[in-house]
Design an enzyme around this catalytic site. Structure first.
Site, short mmCIF file in Angstrom:
data_model
loop_
_atom_site.label_atom_id
_atom_site.label_comp_id
_atom_site.label_asym_id
_atom_site.label_seq_id
_atom_site.Cartn_x
_atom_site.Cartn_y
_atom_site.Cartn_z
N ASP A 486 0.92 -1.24 0.07
CA ASP A 486 -0.24 0.08 0.07
C ASP A 486 0.77 1.23 0.01
O ASP A 486 0.20 2.42 -0.14
CB ASP A 486 -0.86 0.17 1.37
CG ASP A 486 -2.05 -0.87 1.12
OD1 ASP A 486 -2.72 -1.01 0.04
OD2 ASP A 486 -2.45 -1.25 2.05
C1 GLC Z 1 -0.52 2.58 5.95
C2 GLC Z 1 0.17 1.37 6.69
C3 GLC Z 1 0.02 0.21 5.70
C4 GLC Z 1 -1.53 0.00 5.20
C5 GLC Z 1 -1.96 1.16 4.90
C6 GLC Z 1 -3.45 0.98 4.42
O1 GLC Z 1 -0.06 2.89 4.94
O2 GLC Z 1 1.38 1.56 6.65
O3 GLC Z 1 0.51 -0.83 6.31
O4 GLC Z 1 -1.64 -1.10 4.54
O5 GLC Z 1 -2.03 2.37 5.93
O6 GLC Z 1 -4.28 1.69 5.42
C1 GLC Z 2 -1.41 -3.90 5.52
C2 GLC Z 2 -2.62 -4.04 4.51
C3 GLC Z 2 -2.40 -4.99 3.41
C4 GLC Z 2 -1.26 -4.43 2.74
C5 GLC Z 2 -0.05 -4.42 3.79
C6 GLC Z 2 1.15 -3.90 2.91
O1 GLC Z 2 -1.19 -5.13 6.01
O2 GLC Z 2 -3.52 -4.45 5.30
O3 GLC Z 2 -3.48 -4.72 2.61
O4 GLC Z 2 -1.00 -5.31 1.48
O5 GLC Z 2 -0.15 -3.64 4.72
O6 GLC Z 2 1.07 -2.60 2.80
#
Ligand code: GLC
Ligand code: GLC
Length: 812
Positions: A486
């Site tokens: 993300d």
């Molecule tokens: C923030 C977190 C990440 C998560 C994203 C989505 O970027 O660091 O881990 O997946 O939010 O909400």
């Molecule tokens: C968090 C989010 C997931 C994402 C991951 C890496 O675990 O829930 O959707 O893939 O972060 O950013």
């Protein structure tokens, strides 16, 4: 020096036993399997909600509070001048004995003080919208005890987000009713809400409180509520401000005597025309009925036995016996339990996720269901339909949806280009487990719009197409807002701290940002899709997608290889990311995981080299880091990933979720020793000692992230419970290490083990069959030599499905 320990596993009871309330972080558990849910810490902190932690929060909880984890379901016992709680908090009166047993969907907290034992069993009965708190008070002294007992719950005004911000309104809306031993919370019921909550005890009460300030005192705290300290309830009736529920009971116990009290925290919905029994008076019929179902110890014990029986059944579906307790307890108990929890909660409510920010993730939920589908397939089926219903006609989809409404979440929108592929991942797992191809014929709408329905199969097809229709200059998938990571935001370009990295795309016109992670994911799920099409006799479609998969493989080989490992991405301008040419973050784990799982270039040695590079550059004491070296500064073109300090989260943290990808890559390559070494590093029971002081979070489940080697505090764990790690650890160990893999026509058996593995047995219920499978590894890491099914030799590695009990012997 002996290391401090806060608890231990009790495998026989399937519990983790916490023996010191001052754990390095609240160690929590989840109650409820469907609809009504609670979070509960080892000192009884936490909260409850109905279906949706944002829109139907029943009790209030303040995150990041001081002190930590304050607020919960508290019992105050006043024995003479001493006031104490069975869970130690909030009074923190030193106890003579303390124990918290977190089990499968229940928690039992026991405290003893001055000859009195108080034990509380917390659970949510199956199919009921309530939390039971069965309190047993026992006089273990030789004198008669006269105790004053106060219960405590604080109501949330339903919407957990506005509850924490809109005080100009909230302080005037609160309403309650009191009837006998039941306190009703009915804020906003007079207008648009058709639901209320109640807190009941199955005994006469000698007083109560429903107004927080009256009970606690404006200058006091949960640790010393005035009413409790003085031993005098105020019988307060809340109007506005902060409504609570507290019962007051005087209890006399002779030496050796014990008494049970059943407290019930319930939730009720009424039809519009049945809301009131008199003007302003809520219709309590359903509450009375629910109370009547659980108003005696016998009824509660029966409901508890039903819950335990459910877990007996669920955990009988896949059972391994290796003789190695540490492995067996994770596979047979805790990993499967965590899979159920992540399936239920996605990433919404934990002690790191406030329940207001996110609902169910499109990609998260598809992955979670791979860890859950063998447990309760019909719920997985419904989930697939719900997820697919948030897709758009072009195959893109909402990144998240709200569990209450099942609607896509507009705040976050779409544009995460890996999302569509996960629908294939989830659906294929469901069909292989159940053999239920009919799900593909289900009519599923786009964006929940009635009238737009097409078959689920069509949804899978457009999911695949979405990737093919969004290729970049190297014929690799365009990344969009981000892929699985993300935080790799290659079209965001943000200098404004008020912009969200996830939802901001300041430029995307003319983008060349491509993802090797999606390329690998596309090949893996594309092969699954092709196999599915063939199975369905859709040979033209199979051929069409096979071509696209082959083209993707060719593109990765041509432009996705860096010499020793797979590249991670191309940025907006078409420059390499995750290459030896970069100053920092030369190698990333995601593309190594997915491209090795896809076995891209295995024949040219690419897979082996990539796996070796993971060991060389990503592996550290606590697992494999996400990227190496960590980013040391913010890079405008890369987005959130480079915003984290070194070693945390997506910037070179050990993001446990993606370690299993590499481990599966190892197993496909037949490298059992390496696969096992990686696996054991992040298997909670194997590193239980580390959890006690270094990781800090719950030792019975995986956490999302352990701080990486570049971090200020390497080895610190964060974001426990709700993580894709659960499902991926399960998928990895059950199917690839122990090698029991559901397939359309039966079970494929193909373990990949360390050389030191002993013989082991897996009991696997599969559709209407039950297999007892014994594996004789004979020192081999991989390669099944022979299989017998009920004494008769089987060709190949798939034991064909047939109902009934079967015995399978496997020699490697
Ligand atoms: C923030 C977190 C990440 C998560 C994203 C989505 O970027 O660091 O881990 O997946 O939010 O909400
Ligand atoms: C968090 C989010 C997931 C994402 C991951 C890496 O675990 O829930 O959707 O893939 O972060 O950013």
């Amino acid at each position: 020096m002996e290391q401090k320990r806060y608890g231990h596993f009790d495998d026989q009871h399937r519990e983790y036993v916490i023996t010191d309330p001052q754990t390095p972080w609240p160690w929590i558990n989840y109650l409820g399997n469907e609809d009504f849910f609670s979070l509960i810490s080892n000192t009884a902190g936490g909260y409850s909600f109905y279906k949706d932690a944002k829109f139907r929060r029943i009790t209030r909880y303040r995150y990041n509070n001081v002190p930590m984890d304050n607020g919960g379901r508290y019992f105050y016992i006043k024995d003479g001048e001493t006031v104490w709680n069975p869970g130690w908090k909030p009074c923190k009166t030193p106890l003579d004995f303390y124990e918290c047993r977190h089990g499968m969907s229940y928690t039992r907290i026991t405290g003893k003080k001055n000859g009195v034992e108080a034990s509380v069993l917390f659970f949510v009965p199956l199919k009921k919208w309530c939390e039971v708190q069965k309190l047993t008070l026992k006089n273990e002294s030789s004198e008669t005890k006269s105790l004053k007992l106060f219960s405590f719950e604080e109501w949330c005004l339903w919407n957990a987000a506005t509850d924490m911000e809109n005080f100009q309104r909230n302080f005037s809306t609160g309403e309650v009713e009191i009837e006998g031993s039941t306190i009703y919370h009915k804020t906003e019921y007079r207008e648009r809400r058709n639901h209320y909550a109640f807190y009941h005890v199955n005994a006469p009460i000698q007083g109560f409180d429903t107004d927080r300030e009256t009970f606690v005192g404006l200058y006091n705290a949960f640790a010393d509520p005035q009413a409790v300290m003085e031993g005098k309830p105020r019988n307060s009736h809340a109007h506005g401000w902060s409504p609570i529920a507290s019962h007051y009971i005087e209890v006399t116990l002779k030496p050796g005597e014990s008494k049970d009290f059943v407290f019930l925290l319930g939730y009720i919905e009424n039809e519009q025309d049945e809301k009131f029994e008199a003007p302003q008076v809520i219709n309590k019929k359903k509450a009375h009925a629910l109370i009547a179902e659980l108003d005696t110890t016998e009824k509660v014990d029966k409901a508890f036995a039903e819950l335990c029986a459910l877990w007996d059944n669920l955990l009988n579906i896949y059972k391994v016996k290796t003789g190695n307790d540490k492995l067996d307890r994770m596979v047979n108990i805790w990993n499967q339990y965590q899979c159920m929890v992540t399936f239920n909660f996605s990433r919404s409510a934990s002690f790191f996720e406030s329940g207001v920010g996110r609902g169910m993730g499109f990609r998260d939920s598809n992955q979670d269901l791979v860890g859950f589908v063998h447990q309760i397939p019909p719920r997985a089926r419904q989930r697939i339909i719900d997820i697919a219903s948030t897709q758009f006609p072009d195959g893109g989809c909402y990144h998240q949806y709200q569990p209450l409404t099942k609607r896509g979440n507009n705040d976050i929108g779409g544009g995460f280009n890996d999302d569509p592929c996960w629908l294939i991942f989830g659906t294929v797992a469901y069909i292989k487990e159940t053999g239920d191809f009919s799900i593909l014929d289900e009519m599923v709408p786009f964006d929940n719009q009635p009238g737009t329905e097409v078959t689920l199969f069509e949804h899978l097809k457009i999911s695949m197409n979405h990737v093919i229709e969004n290729l970049g200059p190297h014929l690799l998938p365009l990344i969009g807002r981000a892929d699985w990571n993300d935080c790799l935001n290659l079209n965001c370009f943000s200098w404004d701290p008020n912009e969200s990295f996830q939802t901001t795309e300041n430029v995307s016109e003319g983008t060349k940002a491509e993802s090797l992670m999606i390329a690998g994911l596309f090949v893996v799920t594309g092969k699954d899709y092709v196999a599915l099409c063939k199975k369905l006799g859709k040979n033209d479609e199979a051929a069409r997608m096979q071509q696209a998969v082959d083209a993707m493989i060719a593109a990765v080989k041509k432009d996705g290889w860096d010499g020793e490992w797979y590249l991670r991405a191309y940025d907006f301008y078409g420059r390499k990311i995750g290459s030896n040419e970069n100053d920092e973050a030369k190698i990333f784990i995601e593309s190594q995981g997915w491209c090795t799982m896809a076995e891209i270039g295995a024949e040219d040695g690419m897979v082996a080299k990539s796996l070796d590079s993971c060991k060389k550059y990503l592996e550290c004491e606590h697992g494999m880091v996400l990227n190496n070296p960590a980013f040391s500064k913010y890079i405008y073109e890369y987005g959130e990933i480079s915003s984290y300090p070194e070693g945390y989260k997506e910037n070179a943290g050990i993001f446990c979720h993606n370690n299993p990808w590499v481990i599966i890559g190892e197993t496909l390559a037949g490298r059992g020793n390496d696969a096992w070494a990686h696996y054991a590093k992040i298997l909670p029971s194997y590193v239980e000692e580390k959890y006690q002081t270094l990781h800090k979070v719950e030792p019975y489940v995986n956490c999302q992230m352990v701080a990486g080697k570049d971090a200020f505090k390497p080895g610190e764990g964060k974001n426990s419970w709700l993580t894709g790690t659960a499902a991926w650890m399960w998928y990895t160990v059950s199917e690839f290490i122990l090698g029991i893999k559901p397939d359309y026509d039966g079970i494929r058996i193909d373990p990949c083990l360390p050389e030191t593995a002993n013989d082991y047995t897996v009991n696997r219920k599969f559709r209407d069959a039950e297999y007892e499978i014994t594996i004789h590894p004979n020192g081999a890491q991989k390669g099944v030599k022979s299989i017998t099914l009920d004494g008769k030799p089987v060709e190949g590695t798939v034991i064909p499905y047939s109902a009934g009990k079967h015995v399978v012997e496997v020699t490697m």
